[in-house]
Design an enzyme around this catalytic site. Structure first.
Site, PDB file in Angstrom:
ATOM      1  N   ARG A  29     -15.278 -35.012   2.617  1.00 23.75           N
ATOM      2  CA  ARG A  29     -16.537 -34.291   2.369  1.00 23.75           C
ATOM      3  C   ARG A  29     -16.579 -32.953   3.101  1.00 23.75           C
ATOM      4  O   ARG A  29     -17.166 -31.992   2.606  1.00 23.75           O
ATOM      5  CB  ARG A  29     -17.727 -35.161   2.785  1.00 23.75           C
ATOM      6  N   LYS A  88     -21.638 -55.447  -7.629  1.00 23.02           N
ATOM      7  CA  LYS A  88     -22.921 -55.870  -8.198  1.00 23.02           C
ATOM      8  C   LYS A  88     -23.186 -55.319  -9.592  1.00 23.02           C
ATOM      9  O   LYS A  88     -23.236 -54.103  -9.763  1.00 23.02           O
ATOM     10  CB  LYS A  88     -24.053 -55.443  -7.263  1.00 23.02           C
ATOM     11  N   GLY A 127     -18.021 -44.173  -2.846  1.00 22.19           N
ATOM     12  CA  GLY A 127     -17.360 -44.242  -1.542  1.00 22.19           C
ATOM     13  C   GLY A 127     -16.217 -45.235  -1.494  1.00 22.19           C
ATOM     14  O   GLY A 127     -15.126 -44.937  -1.009  1.00 22.19           O
ATOM     15  N   GLY A 152     -23.796 -42.880  -5.304  1.00 26.80           N
ATOM     16  CA  GLY A 152     -25.117 -43.202  -5.845  1.00 26.80           C
ATOM     17  C   GLY A 152     -25.632 -42.081  -6.731  1.00 26.80           C
ATOM     18  O   GLY A 152     -26.221 -42.320  -7.791  1.00 26.80           O
TER      19      GLY A 152
END
Ligand code: AMP
Length: 402
Positions: free
Chosen positions: A37, A202, A353, A376
């Site tokens: 990053r 998930k 990530g 996200g």
């Protein structure tokens, strides 16, 4: 309405406040473990300095409990950044307050000041409780640039509320611009065949993304823990693998409506427990998995099938690991596919990530077109058709001319 690029800002002799994403992992001694990053922010940072501006950088790091936590100080980032830029990056003791204000106003062209972790103040994530926090940040500079894709799905002080103080003086950074362009193109007019790959644990957190992607892609490859809810919905014996019972009905409906687009695993490497030591065994989903086993990675037939579908792809969008990559035994599916995708003659966008960490374990023969810095944010961008909360305000404020 499109965003103003930072290249349209008159930077020479000005103080520019830039929201970057320096939310990087630190080890127990406070060293930056993954510099992705920070390196990704360098083009925008260098551009400001080349243009003769002075730079005030701000970011959050981790999740401090709205108070100073020395373990989450950005000081190690300032050190690393100094090294990368080959010039001093001064670390501020806070992100607001009189001392910071004074130092920021005294900055000379070419000087760089990194503000301390924004989330040491609750006002950063709760701008509605203390709107003066954004104003204080804004008072530090003449111009504002947002280059933090990773937080663009949140309405925070430093990326949302602050924009109103920079009417006509706000812009997107070079990294954010690239992420928005490549992701936007992939969603609105992708080169086809367009193949998406989704993994991770998930299903619940990605159901909106799955629905959105199914309307756009030619094929959706589903791997990782989320695949087993879909296999279960087809009546396949998945043993002790991850299952979201609440989503079996929806998975079944999606398979009925978009069945031809959805490609599921054909086989898997499974074990009796999710651990490094557990003996891995190969199971085919034709016969199903024994009840005491759980699927932890893609099997060889699945890898071959996924590669076959990807072989002609012109756009590939990938989020989430395809197995429990944290254990060497179950990282192969993700690593082999990463190698394969990187060699394709296609626009390849990967994000999230966990996936990025998994990919760093492999030496790729070619880089991906884009390694998105926001997991996200990438998912929300896909789900919300390119609309990210923080960016609506930035668009608004950057539209008027200077
Ligand atoms: P997510 O946050 O939903 O993207 O999930 C990332 C996590 O999914 C990683 O920690 C992986 O270990 C995990 N994962 C991937 N495949 C599987 C699997 N087959 N079973 C259990 N966990 C998995």
């Amino acid at each position: 309405m499109s965003y103003r690029s930072m290249k349209q800002l008159p930077i020479a002799g000005k103080r520019l406040l830039m929201r970057v994403d320096f939310n990087v992992p630190l080890d127990s001694e406070g060293f930056v473990v993954d510099t992705t990053r920070i390196e990704a922010a360098l083009p925008s940072i260098r551009y400001v300095l080349e243009q003769g501006g002075s730079l005030i950088l701000m970011s959050h790091l981790g999740r401090p409990k709205a108070e100073v936590d020395p373990k989450l100080s950005l000081a190690p980032v300032a050190k690393l950044l100094s090294h990368l830029l080959e010039r001093e990056v001064e670390m501020a003791r806070d992100c607001v307050g009189e001392a910071v204000q004074k130092r920021a106003h005294a900055l000379q062209p070419g000087e760089v000041l990194l503000l301390e972790n924004l989330r040491f103040h609750r006002a950063e994530t709760h701008p509605e409780e203390a709107p003066e926090f954004a104003k204080e940040l804004a008072n530090l500079a003449d111009l504002y640039v947002n280059d933090a894709f990773g937080t663009a799905h949140r309405k925070h002080s430093s990326n949302y509320t602050i924009c109103s103080y920079f009417e006509g003086r706000a812009a997107v950074g070079l990294l954010l611009e690239k992420e928005l362009r490549l992701l936007g193109e992939a969603l609105s007019h992708p080169k086809r065949p367009f193949v998406a790959i989704l993994g991770g644990a998930k299903v619940a957190s990605k159901i909106g993304v799955i629905k959105s992607l199914l309307k756009r892609v030619d094929h959706l490859l589903i791997g990782g823990g989320m695949a087993y809810t879909f296999l279960h919905a087809q009546g396949i014996e998945i043993g002790n693998s991850l299952l979201d019972p609440d989503l079996v009905g929806l998975a079944s409906e999606l398979l009925k409506t978009f069945g031809e687009k959805i490609i599921l695993p054909l086989d898997c490497m499974a074990a009796k427990e999710c651990s490094e030591q557990a003996q891995a065994e190969l199971f085919s989903f034709k016969e199903g998995i024994s009840p005491e086993y759980q699927a932890l990675d893609l099997g060889p037939k699945t890898q071959a099938r996924f590669q076959e579908v990807l072989s002609t792809a012109k756009t590939v969008l990938w989020n989430g690991p395809l197995g429990v990559y944290e254990f060497e035994n179950y990282a192969k599916g993700t690593e082999n596919l990463a190698q394969y995708v990187s060699r394709l003659d296609a626009t390849s966008i990967v994000g999230g990530g966990d996936l990025i960490t998994a990919i760093h374990q492999v030496t790729l023969s070619r880089p991906f077109t884009l390694v998105s810095t926001g997991g996200g944010a990438m998912l929300e961008f896909i789900q919300e058709n390119g609309n990210l909360p923080a960016l609506s305000e930035l668009k608004e404020r950057s539209s008027n001319s200077l």
